[in-house]
Scaffold this active site. Structure first.
Site, PDB file in Angstrom:
ATOM      1  N   ASP A 222     -10.239  -6.948  -0.554  1.00 33.43           N
ATOM      2  CA  ASP A 222      -9.242  -6.106   0.471  1.00 33.43           C
ATOM      3  C   ASP A 222      -8.830  -7.270   1.835  1.00 33.43           C
ATOM      4  O   ASP A 222      -9.466  -8.536   1.924  1.00 33.43           O
ATOM      5  CB  ASP A 222     -10.756  -5.018   1.674  1.00 33.43           C
TER       6      ASP A 222
ATOM      7  N   ASP B  47       1.087  -0.793  -0.046  1.00 29.58           N
ATOM      8  CA  ASP B  47      -0.153  -0.076   0.004  1.00 29.58           C
ATOM      9  C   ASP B  47       0.385   1.428   0.019  1.00 29.58           C
ATOM     10  O   ASP B  47       1.419   1.061   0.711  1.00 29.58           O
ATOM     11  CB  ASP B  47      -0.601   0.520   1.514  1.00 29.58           C
TER      12      ASP B  47
ATOM     13  N   HIS C 142     -11.911  -1.863   9.282  1.00 32.51           N
ATOM     14  CA  HIS C 142     -10.576  -2.617   9.809  1.00 32.51           C
ATOM     15  C   HIS C 142     -10.803  -2.959  11.625  1.00 32.51           C
ATOM     16  O   HIS C 142     -10.558  -4.318  11.969  1.00 32.51           O
ATOM     17  CB  HIS C 142      -8.891  -1.798  10.221  1.00 32.51           C
TER      18      HIS C 142
ATOM     19  N   ARG D  69       4.234   3.453   2.877  1.00 32.33           N
ATOM     20  CA  ARG D  69       5.394   2.076   3.772  1.00 32.33           C
ATOM     21  C   ARG D  69       6.706   2.302   3.677  1.00 32.33           C
ATOM     22  O   ARG D  69       7.526   1.991   4.483  1.00 32.33           O
ATOM     23  CB  ARG D  69       4.614   0.903   3.285  1.00 32.33           C
TER      24      ARG D  69
END
Length: 436
Positions: A336, A152, A264, A160
């Protein structure tokens, strides 16, 4: 032997490799090539790979009907693969730590995963991070296809890579310029960063319209609150990534911009109808599909008016009936992360992975936990062995996956450790000056 195959593939392409292998194969079925190590695979010309855009809905489910492609070459490659290898290609898995270890090798050897995703905790310094990527690729040498090396990398808070790289801003800051050309340059810069590090797939750009100011997870990751603006800027960023040689994964279909819950942590519910989604959330996704989207990520969101029983990532009504058939998308579909709270707290991850695949997904993202990735692999393998997953359904996804890997000429070759001067930091600074 690995380098010998690499030379053959690079020079002659996969069709010639298959003919060479067939001529010396001892496989029991006539004409079937033997399984070869992965190293780099050469691609058919991009023009021979079907574009996911512009396809018309078919009477049969798109998830059951393999896309037309270099049929002979891909068919021969599929014939050479074991069931275990095919199932492994369906999984992109996460790893722990910053150094290549036995657990990582087991993930590649035992589950034969099709790809790996790295998070911020997997990066050390520049040299150590590239070494990890190289060792993951080297560990994949005995598998028939190179790895999707994914991350990502959006810019802003979702970044990242090591601190050696100049920071890129979030999408909203770019969106405020109203200049798609700047978004396209941003995509190109993201691609340069990733290719220097050895990555070939980016879970970006975000195509969600930031329509709910209370949204806790999208916000500044979106290009804005106007669907047309998000479409123009998002598709431009996608094109920049693609032109740079990076697979762009647009996200999060059917649209994450109107949620008030972070998937999440929990399962969001959005009471929108198909007609409402078409007027807002789908405008950017339709544009991306029309412009040749490589891959689409499916969100963990429940739309009760569309499917009251399953979130989008597990729903045939969403993935097959809407995305594939109604919007005409025939490219790669990825979930996802299945270890997110929306799934882990409400469904068994392994069962959810199987349901998602049967609903029309091609790639299952299992971003955390070696045991979890192994259990998902076992679940899918047993389903394939028992016929719950038909051979036609499995091969349909494999054709999409292989076509995408060939199109981008993915390789397990190691890359050199970059020097500080090789980083595109000066280009990034010049580009940043245009945002003011």
């Amino acid at each position: 032997m690995k380098h010998g195959f690499a030379k053959i593939k690079t020079t002659f392409g996969i069709g010639a490799l298959i003919l060479i292998l067939c001529s010396c194969s001892n496989a029991s079925s006539p004409g079937a090539p033997s399984v070869s190590p992965s190293s780099p695979i050469s691609s058919p010309p991009v023009t021979s790979v079907p574009s996911p855009s512009g396809s018309s809905p078919s009477e049969t489910s798109s998830s059951e009907k393999p896309p037309s492609s270099d049929k002979d070459d891909i068919s021969r490659l599929l014939e050479s693969m074991t069931l275990e290898q095919k199932v492994g290609q369906l999984i992109i898995a996460g790893i722990d730590g910053t150094k290549f270890d036995e657990k990582m090798q087991q993930l590649i050897t035992n589950q034969q995963v099709g790809g790996v995703i790295l998070y911020k905790d997997n990066f050390s310094d520049l040299e150590g991070s590239v070494r990890l990527v190289n060792e993951l690729k080297q560990g994949n040498a005995d598998n028939p296809l190179p790895l999707f090396m994914s991350v990502d990398q959006e810019g802003g808070t979702v970044s990242r890579l090591p601190k050696d790289f100049a920071a890129l801003p979030n999408a909203m800051k770019v969106g405020k310029t109203g200049k798609p050309e700047l978004a396209e340059e941003m995509g190109g810069l993201l691609s340069k960063e990733l290719r220097i590090m050895g990555f070939n797939m980016d879970f970006a750009p975000v195509l969600d319209v930031n329509s709910n100011p209370k949204n806790p997870v999208i916000g500044s990751r979106s290009f804005g609150t106007d669907a047309k603006l998000v479409a123009d800027m998002g598709v431009a960023a996608m094109r920049g990534l693609q032109a740079g040689g990076t697979i762009a994964v647009v996200k999060h279909f059917p649209g994450h911009g109107d949620t008030s819950v972070d998937s999440h942590l929990e399962l969001p519910t959005v009471p929108k109808t198909v007609e409402q989604l078409e007027k807002l959330e789908w405008i950017p996704f339709r544009a991306a599909i029309d412009q040749g989207a490589d891959a689409v990520m499916i969100a963990h969101i429940l739309f009760p008016s569309i499917d009251p029983d399953s979130p989008s990532s597990l729903s045939k009504a969403v993935i097959t009936d809407l995305l594939r058939d109604r919007l005409g998308y025939d490219g790669v579909v990825i979930t996802d992360d299945m270890t997110m709270g929306a799934i882990a707290r409400n469904y068994g991850i392994e069962e959810a992975a199987l349901q998602s695949f049967l609903a029309g997904s091609d790639l299952i993202l299992v971003a955390h936990g070696y045991d979890t990735a192994s259990q998902v692999y076992d679940k899918l393998l047993k389903a394939a062995q028992s016929g719950v997953i038909s051979e036609a359904r499995l091969d349909a996804s494999l054709r999409r996956i292989i076509s995408l890997k060939h199109q981008y000429k993915l390789s397990d070759d190691s890359i050199p450790i970059p020097t500080a001067t090789a980083l595109p930091n000066e280009e990034i600074k010049q580009w940043l000056s245009q945002l003011q």
